[in-house]
Scaffold this active site. Sequence first.
Site, PDB file in Angstrom:
ATOM      1  N   ASP A  45     -54.485 -24.073  -4.986  1.00 47.39           N
ATOM      2  CA  ASP A  45     -54.285 -22.691  -4.215  1.00 47.39           C
ATOM      3  C   ASP A  45     -55.574 -22.710  -2.985  1.00 47.39           C
ATOM      4  O   ASP A  45     -56.628 -22.794  -3.158  1.00 47.39           O
ATOM      5  CB  ASP A  45     -54.580 -21.460  -5.202  1.00 47.39           C
ATOM      6  CG  ASP A  45     -54.216 -20.330  -4.425  1.00 47.39           C
ATOM      7  OD1 ASP A  45     -52.981 -20.280  -4.158  1.00 47.39           O
ATOM      8  OD2 ASP A  45     -55.140 -19.500  -4.050  1.00 47.39           O
TER       9      ASP A  45
ATOM     10  N   ASP B 292     -54.521 -12.227  -6.532  1.00 49.70           N
ATOM     11  CA  ASP B 292     -55.144 -13.140  -5.613  1.00 49.70           C
ATOM     12  C   ASP B 292     -56.384 -12.439  -5.217  1.00 49.70           C
ATOM     13  O   ASP B 292     -56.801 -12.513  -3.668  1.00 49.70           O
ATOM     14  CB  ASP B 292     -54.089 -13.288  -4.562  1.00 49.70           C
ATOM     15  CG  ASP B 292     -54.273 -14.621  -3.348  1.00 49.70           C
ATOM     16  OD1 ASP B 292     -55.411 -15.123  -3.911  1.00 49.70           O
ATOM     17  OD2 ASP B 292     -53.715 -14.760  -2.539  1.00 49.70           O
TER      18      ASP B 292
END
Length: 428
Positions: free
Chosen positions: A152, A305
């Site tokens: 990520d 996130d």
Amino acid sequence: MRIRIDNGRVLDPSTKRDGIYNILIEEDRVTKIAAGCTDPADRVIDAKGCYVMPGLIDLHVHFREPGFEYKETIATGARAAARGGFTAVCPMANTNPVIDSPEMVSFLLEKAKKESPVKILPIGSVTKGLLGKEVTDMAAMKAAGAVAFSEDGKTVMDAAVYRKGLQQAAAIGAVVMDHCEDMDLLKESVMQEGTPAEARRVSGVSHASEDLITARDILLAKETGARLHLCHCSTAASVWMAGEAKKQGVALTAEVCPHHFTLTYEDIPEGDTNYKMAPPLREKKDVEALRTALKNGVLDAISTDHAPHSAEEKARPFPQAPNGIVGSETAVALTITELVEPGILTPMEMAEKMSFHPAQILGLETGMLAEGRIADITILDPNAEYVIDKNKFASKAKNTPFHGRKVKGKVLYTIVDGKIVYAAEEEQ
């Protein structure tokens, strides 16, 4: 230590229990759930009018330590998570050094034991150094405590390397959390392409940047038999592909972030880098598709996130500022305000998306609120109205587009292993 929670609306997706009950906690376990339970306790919490849920689990955070402690640390990020109602969080591997070895996984877990009020579940990288060239030893990292693997913040652009990573993950039964952005298409793009980008004379990001990698990796997961989890879905096409893949039996799950189901690129004030993120804010049709996918179950989880940056970094011009916003302390309020209040999700479905499903994705024994289970519990008042104030955040960073936004839904208590790690009343 015995804690009794009285008069709360207990929501347990594992049993579909939804009603007014009292809960008794002894040490680290839930020992009784019953209407009118009056067993003696050292601490009694009156949860009248509140949701009492299994502890929230965030599949996707960036705590920056080691290497970028000026942005966030394990300690400050974990306190922010606790304030946001999260009892467990998954820090991504893009630190310095990268979490790409069993030694680094162990480092993270040791720091967590000393400094974190919530459970830290490390995510290991797919490739060494996040360089996209050589696959890591996932089996060794899993043995050390990594719960999943992800690149990520980057995409493994070499499909052969990513395929090898998926094969290795499949062999050990691990989940790969997928950042879907075609780096070749992105180049210097800074926001969704369209009229707002044109008006600002900045390079726009196409939907295809996400959709191409989503399609590629679904095909690779189907071929390898790997368990693929799509991070921060933001386009209508990506969730459509996720739905089709599930119909075909691909072992696929997917998440969405509150900023993507709340804001569009038309909401971005001129020059405000708190609205700059990756993937970027999209169009209204994308937001509508994300909300529909949450309702129909194509999107399994809501993750934050959480991506802290310093004020100095976010003060740069829009093209040079880093991507990302903090999200741990606003996720509950945005979910209630944008999804539960309008009837898009029921309170039970919120508990599923923010606790039960994340636990299932990772194969955890938490995410349930039942007798005999670990006492990880979140208590929140869905009717509490307030204005988000970034200056009250526990996070070291304040980069949020939601400062000053009026919302409903406030976390009152976060309980981890039977211990109260956050109580809103203590902030008064």
